[in-house]
Design a protein around this motif. Structure first.
Motif, PDB file in Angstrom:
ATOM      1  N   LYS A  30       0.832  -1.205   0.000  1.00 40.93           N
ATOM      2  CA  LYS A  30       0.000   0.000   0.000  1.00 40.93           C
ATOM      3  C   LYS A  30       0.867   1.256   0.000  1.00 40.93           C
ATOM      4  CE  LYS A  30      -4.199  -1.791   0.247  1.00 40.93           C
ATOM      5  NZ  LYS A  30      -5.239  -1.538  -0.788  1.00 40.93           N
ATOM      6  N   GLN A  31       1.980   1.220   0.757  1.00 41.70           N
ATOM      7  CA  GLN A  31       2.869   2.367   0.801  1.00 41.70           C
ATOM      8  C   GLN A  31       3.516   2.619  -0.557  1.00 41.70           C
ATOM      9  OE1 GLN A  31       1.817   3.983   3.652  1.00 41.70           O
ATOM     10  NE2 GLN A  31       3.938   4.589   3.836  1.00 41.70           N
ATOM     11  N   ALA A  32       3.920   1.536  -1.225  1.00 36.11           N
ATOM     12  CA  ALA A  32       4.522   1.666  -2.555  1.00 36.11           C
ATOM     13  C   ALA A  32       3.505   2.244  -3.547  1.00 36.11           C
ATOM     14  CB  ALA A  32       5.023   0.306  -3.040  1.00 36.11           C
ATOM     15  N   PHE A  33       2.260   1.767  -3.441  1.00 33.88           N
ATOM     16  CA  PHE A  33       1.198   2.292  -4.304  1.00 33.88           C
ATOM     17  C   PHE A  33       0.953   3.776  -4.008  1.00 33.88           C
ATOM     18  CE2 PHE A  33      -3.411   3.260  -4.424  1.00 33.88           C
ATOM     19  CZ  PHE A  33      -3.596   3.264  -5.796  1.00 33.88           C
ATOM     20  N   PHE A  34       0.947   4.123  -2.724  1.00 38.05           N
ATOM     21  CA  PHE A  34       0.678   5.497  -2.312  1.00 38.05           C
ATOM     22  C   PHE A  34       1.735   6.460  -2.865  1.00 38.05           C
ATOM     23  CE2 PHE A  34       0.865   9.033   0.722  1.00 38.05           C
ATOM     24  CZ  PHE A  34      -0.476   9.401   0.778  1.00 38.05           C
ATOM     25  N   LYS A  35       2.983   6.015  -2.890  1.00 37.85           N
ATOM     26  CA  LYS A  35       4.074   6.895  -3.330  1.00 37.85           C
ATOM     27  C   LYS A  35       3.998   7.217  -4.826  1.00 37.85           C
ATOM     28  CE  LYS A  35       7.374   5.566   0.266  1.00 37.85           C
ATOM     29  NZ  LYS A  35       8.666   4.880   0.569  1.00 37.85           N
ATOM     30  N   LYS A  36       3.522   6.258  -5.624  1.00 35.05           N
ATOM     31  CA  LYS A  36       3.516   6.482  -7.073  1.00 35.05           C
ATOM     32  C   LYS A  36       2.145   6.908  -7.597  1.00 35.05           C
ATOM     33  CE  LYS A  36       2.589   1.614  -8.246  1.00 35.05           C
ATOM     34  NZ  LYS A  36       3.104   0.410  -8.918  1.00 35.05           N
ATOM     35  N   ALA A  37       1.130   6.876  -6.717  1.00 33.24           N
ATOM     36  CA  ALA A  37      -0.235   7.117  -7.164  1.00 33.24           C
ATOM     37  C   ALA A  37      -0.488   8.586  -7.502  1.00 33.24           C
ATOM     38  CB  ALA A  37      -1.223   6.658  -6.094  1.00 33.24           C
ATOM     39  N   GLU A  38      -1.361   8.788  -8.463  1.00 32.98           N
ATOM     40  CA  GLU A  38      -1.865  10.116  -8.811  1.00 32.98           C
ATOM     41  C   GLU A  38      -3.164  10.340  -8.034  1.00 32.98           C
ATOM     42  OE1 GLU A  38      -0.411  12.306 -10.559  1.00 32.98           O
ATOM     43  OE2 GLU A  38       0.970  11.307 -11.937  1.00 32.98           O
ATOM     44  N   VAL A  39      -3.444  11.620  -7.717  1.00 38.93           N
ATOM     45  CA  VAL A  39      -4.647  11.956  -6.953  1.00 38.93           C
ATOM     46  C   VAL A  39      -5.592  12.762  -7.830  1.00 38.93           C
ATOM     47  CG1 VAL A  39      -5.549  13.079  -4.890  1.00 38.93           C
ATOM     48  CG2 VAL A  39      -3.271  12.032  -4.837  1.00 38.93           C
ATOM     49  N   GLU A  63     -16.223   6.199 -10.416  1.00 41.06           N
ATOM     50  CA  GLU A  63     -15.776   6.555 -11.762  1.00 41.06           C
ATOM     51  C   GLU A  63     -14.913   7.814 -11.662  1.00 41.06           C
ATOM     52  OE1 GLU A  63     -18.302   8.524 -15.012  1.00 41.06           O
ATOM     53  OE2 GLU A  63     -18.433   6.380 -15.502  1.00 41.06           O
ATOM     54  N   PHE A  64     -13.815   7.847 -12.420  1.00 40.31           N
ATOM     55  CA  PHE A  64     -12.941   9.020 -12.391  1.00 40.31           C
ATOM     56  C   PHE A  64     -12.262   9.196 -13.743  1.00 40.31           C
ATOM     57  CE2 PHE A  64     -10.266   5.442 -11.341  1.00 40.31           C
ATOM     58  CZ  PHE A  64      -9.029   5.731 -11.903  1.00 40.31           C
ATOM     59  N   GLU A  65     -11.638  10.325 -13.883  1.00 33.71           N
ATOM     60  CA  GLU A  65     -10.909  10.632 -15.117  1.00 33.71           C
ATOM     61  C   GLU A  65      -9.448  10.862 -14.764  1.00 33.71           C
ATOM     62  OE1 GLU A  65     -10.825  14.387 -18.063  1.00 33.71           O
ATOM     63  OE2 GLU A  65     -12.760  13.320 -18.051  1.00 33.71           O
ATOM     64  N   THR A  66      -8.560  10.126 -15.445  1.00 33.08           N
ATOM     65  CA  THR A  66      -7.135  10.278 -15.170  1.00 33.08           C
ATOM     66  C   THR A  66      -6.654  11.654 -15.630  1.00 33.08           C
ATOM     67  OG1 THR A  66      -6.395   9.406 -17.301  1.00 33.08           O
ATOM     68  CG2 THR A  66      -6.847   7.791 -15.554  1.00 33.08           C
ATOM     69  N   LYS A  67      -5.449  11.998 -15.230  1.00 30.84           N
ATOM     70  CA  LYS A  67      -4.898  13.294 -15.610  1.00 30.84           C
ATOM     71  C   LYS A  67      -4.623  13.395 -17.106  1.00 30.84           C
ATOM     72  CE  LYS A  67      -3.011  14.569 -11.119  1.00 30.84           C
ATOM     73  NZ  LYS A  67      -1.826  15.011 -10.340  1.00 30.84           N
ATOM     74  N   SER A  68      -4.592  12.232 -17.758  1.00 29.98           N
ATOM     75  CA  SER A  68      -4.412  12.242 -19.218  1.00 29.98           C
ATOM     76  C   SER A  68      -5.747  12.279 -19.953  1.00 29.98           C
ATOM     77  CB  SER A  68      -3.611  11.007 -19.650  1.00 29.98           C
ATOM     78  OG  SER A  68      -4.324   9.822 -19.332  1.00 29.98           O
ATOM     79  N   GLY A  69      -6.853  12.316 -19.179  1.00 34.19           N
ATOM     80  CA  GLY A  69      -8.178  12.423 -19.775  1.00 34.19           C
ATOM     81  C   GLY A  69      -8.867  11.108 -20.036  1.00 34.19           C
ATOM     82  N   LYS A  70      -8.319   9.995 -19.570  1.00 35.67           N
ATOM     83  CA  LYS A  70      -8.913   8.684 -19.802  1.00 35.67           C
ATOM     84  C   LYS A  70      -9.927   8.356 -18.711  1.00 35.67           C
ATOM     85  CE  LYS A  70      -7.650   3.802 -20.369  1.00 35.67           C
ATOM     86  NZ  LYS A  70      -6.531   2.830 -20.350  1.00 35.67           N
ATOM     87  N   LYS A  71     -11.096   7.860 -19.102  1.00 31.63           N
ATOM     88  CA  LYS A  71     -12.119   7.463 -18.147  1.00 31.63           C
ATOM     89  C   LYS A  71     -11.757   6.105 -17.527  1.00 31.63           C
ATOM     90  CE  LYS A  71     -15.460  10.641 -18.796  1.00 31.63           C
ATOM     91  NZ  LYS A  71     -16.115  11.405 -17.729  1.00 31.63           N
ATOM     92  N   ALA A  72     -11.992   5.978 -16.257  1.00 36.57           N
ATOM     93  CA  ALA A  72     -11.704   4.714 -15.563  1.00 36.57           C
ATOM     94  C   ALA A  72     -12.735   4.500 -14.462  1.00 36.57           C
ATOM     95  CB  ALA A  72     -10.293   4.736 -14.982  1.00 36.57           C
TER      96      ALA A  72
END
Length: 233
Positions: A30-39, A63-72
């Protein structure tokens, strides 16, 4: 095949250690994921229902939109009752920029509840094992001391009773009770045997029961039940 109590206690220690190791691994993951994750901001679009222990649990779909504009979209790893979120509610999302499908709500439950639960259960298993092994060690030490240094006395058989403080598989063990009047202090002492998992009545052929006491403290004693047969395992 029945396992000896000592083996069970060591198994508890092993299981507890494995659970703690799993908790540590999950926490580090979880810590490794937290460090590289985008918010980013996300929206709860649905509450998935599931049944657990006769209770309905709710797991939010976000549902969210990544910083590159991709729906996820993802389903939260944590379910609760009542639901922690409402449909349409805005939430903060953490996602892996390389794999947006790997995402979760930015909150304590989603990120740390799993490691916390595993850690608590693992700690409980280890504590049970440690306390049980320590108790057996102290009991063996007391028995050895009494056998080496104790005073052997003859007591009078009193009765056989059930130990209501202990119940295993809906059964209580038996205890042999005897009494002895200390000629030096004129105090009456009641002695009880260790727990016996069968009725010893038919094996008591005499009114005399031997007990080994600590000469300095008769409250520390060991009843001699060697006349009883060994219970087959």
């Amino acid at each position: 095949m029945k396992l000896k109590p000592s083996i069970i206690f060591y198994m508890f220690a092993v299981i507890g250690s494995l659970l703690l190791a799993a908790a540590l691994y999950l926490y580090q993951d979880k810590q490794a994921f937290f460090k590289k994750a985008e918010v980013v901001q996300g929206t709860v679009t649905e509450l998935l229902r599931s049944r657990s222990d006769k209770s309905i649990m709710y797991r939010p779909v976000v549902e969210f939109e990544t910083k590159s504009g991709k729906k996820a979209e993802f389903t939260s790893s944590v379910a609760s009752n009542p639901a922690s979120y409402n449909v349409g509610e805005k939430v903060e999302v953490l996602y892996d920029p390389v794999n947006p499908a790997k995402a979760d709500i930015n909150g304590f439950s989603a990120l740390y509840l799993g490691p916390l639960i595993l850690g608590i259960i693992g700690t409980v298993f280890i504590l049970i094992s440690f306390i049980s092994i320590l108790f057996r060690h102290l009991k063996q030490k007391k028995t050895k001391y009494l056998l080496d240094n104790g005073k052997r006395i003859v007591t009078k058989f009193e009765n056989i009773q059930l130990n209501s403080d202990i119940k295993v598989n809906n059964r209580n063990p038996f205890q042999i009770c005897s009494r002895w009047l200390n000629p030096n202090t004129n105090e009456l002492h009641i002695f009880k045997s260790e727990d016996i998992w069968f009725d010893p009545t038919e094996f008591i052929k005499t009114e005399e029961i031997k007990v080994i006491i600590d000469p300095n403290d008769p409250k520390k004693y060991l009843m001699d039940t060697s006349f009883l047969p060994n219970l087959s395992r």
